[in-house]
Write a protein that holds these residues in place. Sequence first.
Motif, short mmCIF file in Angstrom:
data_model
loop_
_atom_site.label_atom_id
_atom_site.label_comp_id
_atom_site.label_asym_id
_atom_site.label_seq_id
_atom_site.Cartn_x
_atom_site.Cartn_y
_atom_site.Cartn_z
N GLY A 382 38.05 65.79 -37.44
CA GLY A 382 39.36 66.37 -37.65
C GLY A 382 40.26 65.57 -38.57
N THR A 383 41.35 66.18 -38.99
CA THR A 383 42.35 65.48 -39.80
C THR A 383 43.21 64.60 -38.89
OG1 THR A 383 43.98 67.26 -39.52
CG2 THR A 383 42.42 67.45 -41.37
N SER A 384 44.06 63.79 -39.50
CA SER A 384 44.93 62.90 -38.71
C SER A 384 45.84 63.70 -37.78
CB SER A 384 45.76 62.02 -39.64
OG SER A 384 44.92 61.17 -40.38
N LYS A 425 38.58 56.74 -35.27
CA LYS A 425 39.38 57.80 -35.88
C LYS A 425 40.75 57.89 -35.20
CE LYS A 425 39.56 61.07 -38.99
NZ LYS A 425 38.61 62.18 -39.07
N ILE A 426 40.79 57.70 -33.88
CA ILE A 426 42.07 57.73 -33.16
C ILE A 426 42.97 56.60 -33.64
CG2 ILE A 426 43.11 57.37 -30.88
CD1 ILE A 426 40.68 58.83 -29.70
N LEU A 427 42.41 55.40 -33.80
CA LEU A 427 43.19 54.24 -34.27
C LEU A 427 43.71 54.47 -35.69
CD1 LEU A 427 40.94 51.39 -32.85
CD2 LEU A 427 43.22 52.02 -32.05
N GLN A 428 42.84 54.99 -36.55
CA GLN A 428 43.24 55.24 -37.94
C GLN A 428 44.32 56.31 -38.02
OE1 GLN A 428 39.43 56.26 -39.64
NE2 GLN A 428 38.96 54.13 -40.20
N ALA A 429 44.20 57.36 -37.22
CA ALA A 429 45.22 58.41 -37.21
C ALA A 429 46.55 57.86 -36.73
CB ALA A 429 44.78 59.58 -36.32
N GLY A 430 46.51 56.94 -35.76
CA GLY A 430 47.74 56.32 -35.27
C GLY A 430 48.42 55.49 -36.34
N LYS A 441 46.86 53.37 -30.33
CA LYS A 441 46.21 52.15 -29.84
C LYS A 441 46.71 51.81 -28.44
CE LYS A 441 45.73 47.21 -30.81
NZ LYS A 441 46.24 46.80 -29.50
N ARG A 442 47.99 52.02 -28.21
CA ARG A 442 48.55 51.74 -26.89
C ARG A 442 47.91 52.62 -25.82
NH1 ARG A 442 54.90 51.94 -26.68
NH2 ARG A 442 54.55 50.21 -28.13
#
Length: 466
Positions: A382-384, A425-430, A441-442
């Motif tokens: 998915g996208t950010s 991907k979650i970290l990068q989107a954040g 990240k939190r």
Amino acid sequence: AEGGRGAARAAAEALAAAVGTLDICSPQKIRATARAEVLPGGALPTASPSAPSSPAAVPLGEAALRAVLEWAARSYTSGDERALSADAEAAARLARVALGAWRGDVDFQLCAVGLAGGVAASGARGVGAVLDAGLLPRLVHFLKGEGGHTRGAVRLQAAACGALGAVLATPTEAHKLMALAHGPLPILVQLVRAKDEDVCHAAVCALGVVAHHSPEFRDLVCGLDALAPLLELLADAGASHKARSAATCAVYFICSHRPRLVQDALEPVLASLEADLDSDDDSAFIHVSAILCLCGLQDRASSVCGFFPRLAKLLEHCQDAQVQLTACSVAREVATSPGQIQQLVDAGVIKALMGLLQRRPLPHNDMLARASKTLLKATVGGTSLQVSHLVQQGIAEVLCKNLLPGHMNRANKSVAKLMLNAALKILQAGEQLNGAPNHHKRRLDMAGFSSYLFSFEHGAFPAEVT
């Protein structure tokens, strides 16, 4: 037995006591006979009848045996197995006695075959009881339809198909192999083209449960050229809805194992399959969608009007676990691009999948695994903005809680890598959307992702993943 629950219980207890005194083989000899029948080239020994267990035993008269048999068959076939307090072994032996004693009475034999099928459908113990009672050769005899084309013979053939399907549906591979050693599979393939709707439907269902067991059993079915008559049935607009729906499920089971069925094999029936995407039958809709997805034709399935909302509805409200399980697989197969993932988000499919994983008690392992893999795939592809939506829905918590050891196989490298890529991907989107501090990240930290990463340093995963 018709006098109510108390009288039924008393009749069942009498049955349990009486069956042991009937003039049939002892359980040990029955078991030895059944095993000898499945050995390659093994001769069938002649088992002598055992003596009555008690000199005071009272033989069951024909009328009494008919009444008890009919009641027992109704109890099993109605799903009320507990109404029969006699165990599965006694019921299976009773069916054997009936099939041997009244060979010319079609109604009585139908009742006995129904009892055998009901016992087999009651679980692994029931299947073992049917095999130990030596009922398989008699069922295969009825399957061949050697009684001619009379209505009674056809009814017996359909009942035998159903009973054999219940036996073959057992998850115990040894039981399945014992049943297949009696040679029902080639006959079932022929019966897919039977003119009688009930016979055709029961034969297709039996082939489907065999193909569903494993790739090896799928190859066994395909080796008998079973796919050709199944595809003919799918393409036949005049076939009954019941038979075509069963054929759809059977073809899906064949397609679900690797190596996948090639698209060319489905080309002659694609138009018929796509017409079923508009069917009101949820099972037909989802299995046709799955067949198209498994053959690389996701776009042809997802382009149907209302496809995504209907998928979400099945995931949220359908009571059929098999349909929900297949819907999870379909959602994973269509999540191939940001555009498709956005349609999954807009239609509520992602929300429905999250709802499955947040349900208490948790769904069974297969459902948990398929729903989780679908969400992970949507996160990675998915996208950010889409990933942020997934984080708001709770994907970080799902990643750390539902996918920790105990729910997923740590030795599965592809799943472990998918989980790590989703976390990345979650970290990068954040970072892209929130800047500092990284709220994604939190959420991962609060869900315990750091302790999950720590396990990589202690050899819990393959070196390639670490």
